[in-house]
Design an enzyme around this catalytic site. Structure first.
Site, short mmCIF file in Angstrom:
data_model
loop_
_atom_site.label_atom_id
_atom_site.label_comp_id
_atom_site.label_asym_id
_atom_site.label_seq_id
_atom_site.Cartn_x
_atom_site.Cartn_y
_atom_site.Cartn_z
N ASN A 10 34.72 31.81 31.94
CA ASN A 10 34.64 30.70 32.89
C ASN A 10 34.37 29.45 32.06
O ASN A 10 33.24 29.21 31.62
CB ASN A 10 33.52 30.95 33.90
CG ASN A 10 33.37 29.82 34.90
OD1 ASN A 10 34.06 28.81 34.83
ND2 ASN A 10 32.44 29.97 35.82
N ARG A 87 38.56 32.44 34.96
CA ARG A 87 38.33 31.78 36.25
C ARG A 87 39.03 30.43 36.23
O ARG A 87 38.85 29.63 35.31
CB ARG A 87 36.84 31.57 36.48
CG ARG A 87 36.56 30.89 37.82
CD ARG A 87 35.19 30.27 37.86
NE ARG A 87 34.94 29.62 39.15
CZ ARG A 87 34.13 28.61 39.32
NH1 ARG A 87 33.48 28.10 38.28
NH2 ARG A 87 33.95 28.07 40.51
N HIS A 176 34.88 29.21 46.08
CA HIS A 176 34.01 30.39 46.04
C HIS A 176 34.72 31.64 46.56
O HIS A 176 34.08 32.60 46.98
CB HIS A 176 32.72 30.17 46.86
CG HIS A 176 31.81 29.13 46.32
ND1 HIS A 176 31.06 28.30 47.14
CD2 HIS A 176 31.50 28.76 45.06
CE1 HIS A 176 30.34 27.47 46.40
NE2 HIS A 176 30.60 27.74 45.13
N ARG A 237 25.31 17.70 45.89
CA ARG A 237 26.44 17.23 46.69
C ARG A 237 26.03 17.04 48.14
O ARG A 237 25.30 17.84 48.70
CB ARG A 237 27.60 18.22 46.61
CG ARG A 237 28.35 18.19 45.29
CD ARG A 237 29.40 19.27 45.24
NE ARG A 237 29.11 20.23 44.19
CZ ARG A 237 29.73 21.40 44.05
NH1 ARG A 237 30.66 21.76 44.90
NH2 ARG A 237 29.40 22.20 43.06
N GLY A 327 22.61 32.46 44.35
CA GLY A 327 21.25 32.37 43.82
C GLY A 327 20.19 32.12 44.89
O GLY A 327 19.12 32.73 44.88
N GLU A 381 30.85 37.78 40.71
CA GLU A 381 32.16 37.16 40.55
C GLU A 381 32.86 37.66 39.28
O GLU A 381 34.09 37.81 39.26
CB GLU A 381 32.03 35.65 40.54
CG GLU A 381 31.57 35.09 41.87
CD GLU A 381 31.25 33.61 41.83
OE1 GLU A 381 32.16 32.81 42.11
OE2 GLU A 381 30.10 33.26 41.52
#
Length: 394
Positions: A10, A87, A176, A237, A327, A381
């Site tokens: 990633n 990814r 996601h 965000r 998380g 993931e």
């Protein structure tokens, strides 16, 4: 045939996260991160078994980091590495599944980069370096957006002029996807339900957050849109705001687009509301000590999350359960309790003891007996990317 090993990469603009996934083992033989690449403080951290290690790589770039970590990966794989899964954040409408990397795939990813200017170029950088270092090793791109390509048109289209969609790809894509796909399938297994006959609401909660409605193993709606800014309150965000906020700030404060974009993506969310931190653990501790900003941030976070889940229930033909992951979702009994408290019409009730136990990667039900399912499911993931890579290699 012996169990195969896939290296999952990633790649960010100044970092590389990696994990060696063996299809027959749940834990990673080796995993880690190279961070602050290109700076004097560039460093590689890796965990081999139970032991953690670090190595400084002053001014090391992505190529230097991969060259440093690959012998360690090869050793952990006993020299038997079968492929690399990358990814990639945005696949646009081009990619509905993982794709073997070749020149045509690379060109398509580059063409999609305007939709993810912060992510796709960084992902491509890692791919380019890995393909040069290992030209004979099969390499696969797995896209965050691919899982959401099953959204119906009424869920992915914005109420904007047709030309913006047809000519510029302005629509809702969602992100996601790898996590939502993994946890919904694992939830079906835990509950002994068929993936092809089950319906879930999923809350992936971390520094980035999104919800998803999943029907029979397919995404039917999700909270993120054209970019990962749409939807829930996140670490830094804002999530949803009035679309006219941009013009309001430009008129009243003289802000330009760069200032507004930076504020919405880097200075908002939990950090902006609390004035303290974007880390939920810090905020929960501050809330216990009476910090008003932390208390407000958590309340807004949970209310907006519940509101999104309730809205996405419109996409479900039945309700088999609510899944918390990521998380925060996996480690915060408080957030789970406060969110479920807003969803009274669903009849959800938590078992307090079970909810308190579900932390640190433990998966299982947390609902009270004879009430609708609520599950905590640890996401993985990296394993899903490895499985998608193996499926292509097969």
């Amino acid at each position: 045939m012996s169990a195969r090993n896939i290296l999952v990469i990633n790649c960010g603009s100044s970092s590389i996260k990696f994990a060696l996934v063996n299809e027959a083992q749940q834990s990673f033989a080796i995993s880690g991160i190279a961070e602050r690449l290109g700076s004097p403080d560039a460093v590689l951290h890796w965990q081999l078994g139970d032991k953690k290690h670090s190595a400084m790589m002053a001014f090391g770039d992505h190529q230097a980091a991969l060259a440093e970590l690959m012998p360690k990966v090869q050793a952990a794989a006993n020299g038997k590495l079968h492929g690399i899964g990358h990814r990639v954040v945005h696949g646009g409408e081009k990619f509905t599944t993982a794709s073997r990397l070749n020149q045509a795939t690379l060109n398509a990813i580059k063409a999609t980069s305007p939709l993810a200017p912060l992510h796709n170029p960084a992902n491509l950088l890692g791919i380019d370096v890995a393909m040069k270092l290992f030209p004979n090793l099969p390499q696969v791109a797995v896209f965050d957006t691919a899982f959401h390509q099953t959204l119906p048109q009424h869920a992915y289209r914005y109420a904007l002029p047709e030309s913006l969609y047809r000519e510029h790809g302005v629509r809702r894509y969602g992100f996601h996807g790898t996590s939502h796909r993994f946890v919904s399938r694992h939830a079906a297994e835990l509950c002994e339900l068929s993936v092809g006959d089950s319906s879930w609401l999923v809350a992936h909660l971390g520094n980035g957050c999104s919800t998803c409605a999943i029907v029979n193993g397919q995404s039917r709606d999700t909270s993120m849109g054209l970019t990962p800014l749409e939807g829930l309150v996140m670490g830094t965000r804002s999530g949803d705001v009035d679309p006219n906020l941009h013009s309001h700030l430009a008129r009243t404060l003289g802000w330009d687009l760069e200032q507004i974009d930076h504020m919405l993506n880097r200075e908002s969310g939990l950090l902006g509301l609390s004035g303290l931190s974007n880390d939920m653990r810090t905020l929960e501790q501050a809330r216990e000590q009476g910090h008003a900003g932390a208390t407000l941030a958590i309340e807004v976070f949970c209310y907006r999350l519940a509101k999104s889940l309730a809205a996405l229930s419109c996409a479900l033909p039945q309700f088999d359960g609510l899944i918390f992951t990521g998380g925060i979702g996996e480690n915060s009994p408080l957030i789970r309790t406060m969110t479920v408290a807003h969803l009274k019409l669903f009849g959800l009730v938590l078992d307090k003891e079970a909810n308190a136990r579900m932390i640190r990667g433990i998966s299982g039900p947390i609902n009270a007996k004879d009430h609708p399912r609520v599950l905590v499911v640890a996401t993985n993931e990296e394993r899903q990317i490895a499985l998608d890579t193996l499926a292509l290699l097969n």
